[in-house]
Every structure is written in C-alpha cells, then in structure tokens.
Design a protein around this motif. Structure first.
Motif, PDB file in Angstrom:
ATOM      1  N   UNK A 150       0.818  -1.215   0.000  1.00 19.40           N
ATOM      2  CA  UNK A 150       0.000   0.000   0.000  1.00 19.40           C
ATOM      3  C   UNK A 150       0.851   1.265   0.000  1.00 19.40           C
ATOM      4  N   UNK A 151       0.242   2.341  -0.460  1.00 20.35           N
ATOM      5  CA  UNK A 151       0.923   3.634  -0.490  1.00 20.35           C
ATOM      6  C   UNK A 151       1.149   4.132   0.927  1.00 20.35           C
ATOM      7  N   UNK A 152       2.370   4.507   1.216  1.00 13.72           N
ATOM      8  CA  UNK A 152       2.703   5.035   2.545  1.00 13.72           C
ATOM      9  C   UNK A 152       3.052   6.510   2.386  1.00 13.72           C
ATOM     10  N   UNK A 153       2.040   7.349   2.426  1.00 15.40           N
ATOM     11  CA  UNK A 153       2.264   8.768   2.270  1.00 15.40           C
ATOM     12  C   UNK A 153       2.811   9.397   3.537  1.00 15.40           C
ATOM     13  N   UNK A 154       3.230  10.635   3.414  1.00 12.84           N
ATOM     14  CA  UNK A 154       3.725  11.368   4.570  1.00 12.84           C
ATOM     15  C   UNK A 154       2.590  11.616   5.547  1.00 12.84           C
ATOM     16  N   UNK A 155       2.841  11.368   6.817  1.00 11.56           N
ATOM     17  CA  UNK A 155       1.840  11.543   7.859  1.00 11.56           C
ATOM     18  C   UNK A 155       2.124  12.815   8.644  1.00 11.56           C
ATOM     19  N   UNK A 156       1.052  13.404   9.170  1.00 15.31           N
ATOM     20  CA  UNK A 156       1.226  14.538  10.062  1.00 15.31           C
ATOM     21  C   UNK A 156       1.870  14.074  11.363  1.00 15.31           C
ATOM     22  N   UNK A 199      -8.841   7.848 -14.786  1.00 10.51           N
ATOM     23  CA  UNK A 199      -8.208   9.130 -15.125  1.00 10.51           C
ATOM     24  C   UNK A 199      -7.521   9.716 -13.889  1.00 10.51           C
ATOM     25  N   UNK A 200      -8.143   9.561 -12.716  1.00  5.35           N
ATOM     26  CA  UNK A 200      -7.530  10.079 -11.495  1.00  5.35           C
ATOM     27  C   UNK A 200      -6.229   9.340 -11.190  1.00  5.35           C
ATOM     28  N   UNK A 201      -6.202   8.033 -11.438  1.00  4.81           N
ATOM     29  CA  UNK A 201      -4.994   7.245 -11.187  1.00  4.81           C
ATOM     30  C   UNK A 201      -3.867   7.672 -12.120  1.00  4.81           C
ATOM     31  N   UNK A 202      -4.149   7.687 -13.411  1.00  3.07           N
ATOM     32  CA  UNK A 202      -3.113   8.065 -14.382  1.00  3.07           C
ATOM     33  C   UNK A 202      -2.691   9.520 -14.237  1.00  3.07           C
ATOM     34  N   UNK A 203      -3.600  10.347 -13.713  1.00  4.01           N
ATOM     35  CA  UNK A 203      -3.287  11.757 -13.527  1.00  4.01           C
ATOM     36  C   UNK A 203      -2.577  12.075 -12.231  1.00  4.01           C
ATOM     37  N   UNK A 204      -2.343  11.056 -11.401  1.00 12.51           N
ATOM     38  CA  UNK A 204      -1.585  11.271 -10.184  1.00 12.51           C
ATOM     39  C   UNK A 204      -2.366  11.837  -9.024  1.00 12.51           C
ATOM     40  N   UNK A 205      -3.689  11.699  -9.037  1.00 19.30           N
ATOM     41  CA  UNK A 205      -4.518  12.296  -7.993  1.00 19.30           C
ATOM     42  C   UNK A 205      -4.497  11.432  -6.734  1.00 19.30           C
ATOM     43  N   UNK A 206      -4.271  12.080  -5.604  1.00 22.50           N
ATOM     44  CA  UNK A 206      -4.370  11.478  -4.278  1.00 22.50           C
ATOM     45  C   UNK A 206      -3.439  10.268  -4.131  1.00 22.50           C
ATOM     46  N   UNK A 207      -3.717   9.448  -3.102  1.00 24.92           N
ATOM     47  CA  UNK A 207      -2.806   8.359  -2.783  1.00 24.92           C
ATOM     48  C   UNK A 207      -2.700   7.316  -3.868  1.00 24.92           C
ATOM     49  N   UNK A 208      -3.832   6.967  -4.500  1.00 25.38           N
ATOM     50  CA  UNK A 208      -3.797   5.959  -5.559  1.00 25.38           C
ATOM     51  C   UNK A 208      -2.960   6.432  -6.738  1.00 25.38           C
TER      52      UNK A 208
END
Length: 254
Positions: A150-156, A199-208
C-alpha cells in the motif's frame, strides 16, 4: 500529506464531482445567500465556487495549485480565483461573511493554524469538511488484490494530526479556537464512472495516483488488472456506486 502539483485536469475529471457531494449539507448550514460574500478556500477546479455563485453568493475562490486554478479558469471563467492557500491567506481580517473549506483541513500541514486562519478572514460563519470515509477504501481493496504494498504517504506529526471522525474533527476545531460549533456527519453515494476513476490514477490524484506513479510497468499492469476486476464485480449500469461519509462543521460568528 499528498502532492497535488499538476493534477488539476485529472482531479476535475474525477474527484471534483465526488467532493461536491457535501454541497447540500453546506447549503442547509448556511441558508440563503442574500448577497453575502463567501471565500472558497482550496477551491480546486471551481466546482463548488460556481455552485455558490449560482445561488447568489458573492464568491471569491482561493487556490494555491496553478493547475487547479487553470482548470477553474477554463471551466468557470466567471469565478475570480486568487492564488493563495492555508495556513496564510492573502486577505485582511473579517474580509468575508463566510469562509468555506471543503476537504482542505485534512490536506494541510497544520490543521489547527489553518482552521484559525479561516476564522480570521470571516466576519461570520466558517464551514469546513473532512472525510470520515474517504475514497481510499476502494483503492485499498484494489491494492490488496494486486499484491502491491500500500501507499505510505507522509503523515502529520502526532501534535498536528486529528482523529478522522466527526468528534475528532470537532475537537481539533475547538483547539484551533473556533466556537459555537455544530458538527454533523453526512453520507452519500457517488456514481463513479470507471473511466473517471482511472483518469484520477493516471493523472496522479491522491494516494492511488501517487502509488501508481511509483510503480514499474509490471506493477502498473497488476494494478490495472485488479482495478478492472473490481469494476466488473461492482459496477451497476456502467458506474460504481461508492459510499462516502464526511464530517461537516459550522462555526457561527461570535
């Protein structure tokens, strides 16, 4: 935290419609426009700003990301968009009757100072929302099926973060100094078109989108195959009926 650089068109073609799902609750909370002024902070592609304007509000949109501002200018040229974002807005104290931030405080580096900034620029109400059931539940299922970590984004940091519930949102806002708060939870179903989601995935939107951008070609194929499998299983009449929930907070004027 997620990187929103350059995703304006992909966001506008996908999640803009989802995020507008809070509009009925926000409309009920604020009542009739009566010519009042409203600043839409983190206005994205201008979808909500245009909706507010159509109902009689005098609207100023404020958005820090250039690609979002460009999308707004193309789709809603009647809406003025100011470059700026939280936690420091380019407006004087008490500039607007209402300050609105739809799904913004869950994306900023300092939610409390950002909420206090909304209070500073409003001489009336502050309205804000955050996810309590976000789109990430769908992508978590797809990621698991694909066998990709899974995507591990930066956390607050712990002293900046808040519990992503209606009660947790209210506590954070009170800590920020907002008073006369009313917080409720709303839920709705977004009839998402698969092509918009992709489109959101290929466009780089959010975590996905961030996860997909970091995959090699084989990983992307696995992710796409898992996505198609979920679409085949869940789609009804060509759309996916996706449940979402959000906390809606209103802080009245002092």
């Amino acid at each position: 935290m997620k990187d929103w650089v350059g995703v304006g068109e992909a966001y506008s073609a996908s999640y803009a419609a989802l995020c507008a799902g809070t509009l009925p609750a926000l409309r009920d909370a604020l009542g009739d426009a009566r010519g009042r002024s409203l600043v839409d902070v983190g206005a994205g592609d201008g979808t909500l700003a245009a909706a507010w304007a159509s109902e009689g509000w005098s609207v100023t949109a404020c958005e820090p990301e250039p690609s979002m501002r460009a999308a707004s200018h193309r789709r809603h040229p009647e809406i003025g968009v100011v470059a700026g974002g939280l936690p420091e807005l380019p407006f004087a104290d008490a500039s607007f009757d209402v300050a609105a931030a739809n799904f913004v405080l869950n994306h900023v580096a300092s939610p409390r100072s950002s909420a206090a900034e909304l209070r500073r620029v409003s001489r009336g109400a502050v309205v804000a929302t955050t996810w309590t059931l976000s789109p990430s539940w769908l992508w978590a299922e797809i990621t698991q099926r694909s066998g990709i970590p899974p995507f591990a984004g930066e956390r607050l940091p712990a002293d900046e973060d808040f519990e992503r519930t209606a009660d947790g949102f209210e506590r954070m806002l009170r800590q920020a100094g907002l008073q006369r708060l009313a917080v409720s939870e709303v839920e709705w179903v977004w009839p998402a078109r698969p092509e918009a989601l992709w489109r959101s995935v290929e466009g780089g939107v959010a975590g996905a989108g961030a996860l997909y951008a970091g995959l090699d070609e084989r990983g992307r194929q696995r992710f796409r195959a898992a996505f198609e499998a979920v679409v085949d299983e869940r789609s009804v009449g060509g759309v996916l009926l996706l449940e979402h929930r959000a906390a809606v907070a209103v802080s009245a004027a002092l």
